[in-house]
Design an enzyme around this catalytic site. Structure first.
Site, PDB file in Angstrom:
ATOM      1  N   LYS A 177      10.625 -13.877  -3.935  1.00 22.21           N
ATOM      2  CA  LYS A 177      10.295 -12.677  -4.714  1.00 22.21           C
ATOM      3  C   LYS A 177       9.891 -11.521  -3.804  1.00 22.21           C
ATOM      4  O   LYS A 177      10.352 -10.403  -3.974  1.00 22.21           O
ATOM      5  CB  LYS A 177       9.155 -12.969  -5.703  1.00 22.21           C
ATOM      6  CG  LYS A 177       9.494 -14.002  -6.756  1.00 22.21           C
ATOM      7  CD  LYS A 177       8.399 -14.117  -7.818  1.00 22.21           C
ATOM      8  CE  LYS A 177       7.098 -14.689  -7.321  1.00 22.21           C
ATOM      9  NZ  LYS A 177       7.162 -16.115  -6.917  1.00 22.21           N
ATOM     10  N   ARG A 231       1.626 -13.797 -14.541  1.00 23.59           N
ATOM     11  CA  ARG A 231       1.765 -15.231 -14.301  1.00 23.59           C
ATOM     12  C   ARG A 231       1.272 -16.068 -15.470  1.00 23.59           C
ATOM     13  O   ARG A 231       1.326 -17.285 -15.404  1.00 23.59           O
ATOM     14  CB  ARG A 231       0.940 -15.599 -13.066  1.00 23.59           C
ATOM     15  CG  ARG A 231       1.751 -15.705 -11.765  1.00 23.59           C
ATOM     16  CD  ARG A 231       0.743 -16.126 -10.728  1.00 23.59           C
ATOM     17  NE  ARG A 231       1.220 -16.720  -9.544  1.00 23.59           N
ATOM     18  CZ  ARG A 231       1.429 -16.080  -8.396  1.00 23.59           C
ATOM     19  NH1 ARG A 231       1.328 -14.775  -8.328  1.00 23.59           N
ATOM     20  NH2 ARG A 231       1.761 -16.746  -7.318  1.00 23.59           N
ATOM     21  N   ARG A 270       7.528 -21.397   5.564  1.00 21.96           N
ATOM     22  CA  ARG A 270       6.700 -20.186   5.593  1.00 21.96           C
ATOM     23  C   ARG A 270       5.312 -20.521   6.140  1.00 21.96           C
ATOM     24  O   ARG A 270       4.695 -19.720   6.849  1.00 21.96           O
ATOM     25  CB  ARG A 270       6.585 -19.602   4.181  1.00 21.96           C
ATOM     26  CG  ARG A 270       5.855 -18.269   4.143  1.00 21.96           C
ATOM     27  CD  ARG A 270       6.004 -17.588   2.804  1.00 21.96           C
ATOM     28  NE  ARG A 270       5.164 -18.200   1.785  1.00 21.96           N
ATOM     29  CZ  ARG A 270       5.220 -17.876   0.491  1.00 21.96           C
ATOM     30  NH1 ARG A 270       6.074 -16.979   0.077  1.00 21.96           N
ATOM     31  NH2 ARG A 270       4.425 -18.455  -0.374  1.00 21.96           N
ATOM     32  N   ARG A 311      -0.128 -18.952   6.251  1.00 19.00           N
ATOM     33  CA  ARG A 311      -0.916 -18.689   5.041  1.00 19.00           C
ATOM     34  C   ARG A 311      -1.758 -19.902   4.700  1.00 19.00           C
ATOM     35  O   ARG A 311      -1.279 -21.023   4.685  1.00 19.00           O
ATOM     36  CB  ARG A 311       0.023 -18.375   3.868  1.00 19.00           C
ATOM     37  CG  ARG A 311       0.258 -16.897   3.687  1.00 19.00           C
ATOM     38  CD  ARG A 311       1.230 -16.618   2.590  1.00 19.00           C
ATOM     39  NE  ARG A 311       0.817 -17.133   1.289  1.00 19.00           N
ATOM     40  CZ  ARG A 311       1.342 -16.716   0.149  1.00 19.00           C
ATOM     41  NH1 ARG A 311       2.260 -15.766   0.160  1.00 19.00           N
ATOM     42  NH2 ARG A 311       0.958 -17.234  -1.000  1.00 19.00           N
ATOM     43  N   ARG A 353       0.279 -25.090  -6.736  1.00 17.77           N
ATOM     44  CA  ARG A 353       0.905 -23.835  -7.170  1.00 17.77           C
ATOM     45  C   ARG A 353       2.138 -24.090  -8.024  1.00 17.77           C
ATOM     46  O   ARG A 353       2.388 -23.373  -8.995  1.00 17.77           O
ATOM     47  CB  ARG A 353       1.248 -22.960  -5.952  1.00 17.77           C
ATOM     48  CG  ARG A 353       0.027 -22.161  -5.511  1.00 17.77           C
ATOM     49  CD  ARG A 353       0.068 -21.812  -4.059  1.00 17.77           C
ATOM     50  NE  ARG A 353       1.175 -20.935  -3.736  1.00 17.77           N
ATOM     51  CZ  ARG A 353       1.756 -20.898  -2.550  1.00 17.77           C
ATOM     52  NH1 ARG A 353       1.350 -21.692  -1.590  1.00 17.77           N
ATOM     53  NH2 ARG A 353       2.728 -20.063  -2.322  1.00 17.77           N
TER      54      ARG A 353
HETATM   55  P1  AMP Z   1       1.290 -14.961  -4.372  1.00 14.83           P
HETATM   56  O1  AMP Z   1       1.262 -14.274  -3.057  1.00 14.83           O
HETATM   57  O2  AMP Z   1       1.873 -14.123  -5.460  1.00 14.83           O
HETATM   58  O3  AMP Z   1       1.941 -16.313  -4.302  1.00 14.83           O
HETATM   59  O4  AMP Z   1      -0.235 -15.215  -4.797  1.00 14.83           O
HETATM   60  C1  AMP Z   1      -1.099 -15.993  -3.995  1.00 14.83           C
HETATM   61  C2  AMP Z   1      -2.272 -16.503  -4.836  1.00 14.83           C
HETATM   62  O5  AMP Z   1      -2.995 -15.388  -5.387  1.00 14.83           O
HETATM   63  C3  AMP Z   1      -1.881 -17.341  -6.049  1.00 14.83           C
HETATM   64  O6  AMP Z   1      -1.677 -18.707  -5.729  1.00 14.83           O
HETATM   65  C4  AMP Z   1      -3.102 -17.138  -6.958  1.00 14.83           C
HETATM   66  O7  AMP Z   1      -4.224 -17.888  -6.503  1.00 14.83           O
HETATM   67  C5  AMP Z   1      -3.417 -15.667  -6.717  1.00 14.83           C
HETATM   68  N1  AMP Z   1      -2.655 -14.788  -7.645  1.00 14.83           N
HETATM   69  C6  AMP Z   1      -1.731 -13.853  -7.293  1.00 14.83           C
HETATM   70  N2  AMP Z   1      -1.234 -13.240  -8.380  1.00 14.83           N
HETATM   71  C7  AMP Z   1      -1.854 -13.799  -9.439  1.00 14.83           C
HETATM   72  C8  AMP Z   1      -1.765 -13.612 -10.857  1.00 14.83           C
HETATM   73  N3  AMP Z   1      -0.920 -12.716 -11.381  1.00 14.83           N
HETATM   74  N4  AMP Z   1      -2.567 -14.379 -11.647  1.00 14.83           N
HETATM   75  C9  AMP Z   1      -3.425 -15.253 -11.134  1.00 14.83           C
HETATM   76  N5  AMP Z   1      -3.545 -15.511  -9.830  1.00 14.83           N
HETATM   77  C10 AMP Z   1      -2.771 -14.786  -8.967  1.00 14.83           C
END
Ligand code: AMP
Length: 189
Positions: A14, A89, A128, A134, A145
């Site tokens: 994404k 989400r 990654r 990360r 996740r």
């Molecule tokens: P991402 O980089 O989008 O994979 O987000 C990393 C982490 O941030 C996720 O595993 C969640 O813990 C938190 N996070 C990011 N976006 C959201 C969202 N829209 N709702 C809830 N948690 C989020």
């Protein structure tokens, strides 16, 4: 305003594809994951509050991310549009996003659903982890996740399917091939 959502499981690409869309279409990237990581890095109270949840692979609360998004959208009057990445989400987040966008009279135009088979996702996420380091790219957190995605996030696709807004994009192949498919889909929206 041209608002689109890039949707898909963790590791679908994404962020990579969002960057391409920003460059080609001049949209503003709105990634809640990036915003939360930035908050952590600068050690804000919010950053400290979400750190452990993020590392575990669980979702942070709807209230926290909804507030971040609302602030950006309401201050983004000059933008051509947004690309929402990693948000919404949950169905509750999707409902809130619709309400926020109604305030600026610019509904979601389309949802690009990047489809990638499960086996490939795990390979990409572990890769990654090696490259970016990360904290949430370890095997336990990845499992969590994927679980959060299947239980809480997949219903968001259904929510937008009912609005006739979802466009499927095959997320396999080279980055260029996927970009080509996305461009084709965006031109039809
Ligand atoms: P991402 O980089 O989008 O994979 O987000 C990393 C982490 O941030 C996720 O595993 C969640 O813990 C938190 N996070 C990011 N976006 C959201 C969202 N829209 N709702 C809830 N948690 C989020």
């Amino acid at each position: 305003m041209f608002n689109i959502i890039i949707f898909g499981p963790p590791g679908a690409g994404k962020g990579t594809q969002a960057n391409f869309i920003i460059e080609s279409y001049g949209l503003k990237h709105l990634s809640t994951g990036d915003m939360l990581r930035a908050a952590r890095k600068s050690g804000t109270e919010l950053g400290n509050r979400v750190a452990a949840i993020m590392d575990s692979g669980k979702l942070v609360s709807d209230e926290i991310v909804n507030e971040l998004v609302e602030e950006q959208v309401l201050n983004g009057g000059d933008e051509k549009g947004f690309i929402f990445d990693g948000y919404p989400r949950t169905v509750a987040q999707a409902e809130t996003l619709d309400a926020i966008l109604a305030k600026v009279d610019a509904p979601v135009k389309g949802v690009l659903f990047l489809k990638v088979p499960n086996e490939e996702l795990i390979v990409r996420l572990l890769d990654r982890a090696k490259k970016q380091g990360r904290a949430d790219d370890n095997e336990e957190s990845i499992k969590q996740r994927v679980e959060e995605y299947n239980v809480k996030t997949l219903p968001v696709a259904k929510y937008y399917e009912e609005q006739g807004k979802v466009v499927d994009v095959v997320g396999l192949g080279t980055i260029d091939e996927i970009q080509g498919r996305i461009a084709g889909s965006l031109n039809k929206l």
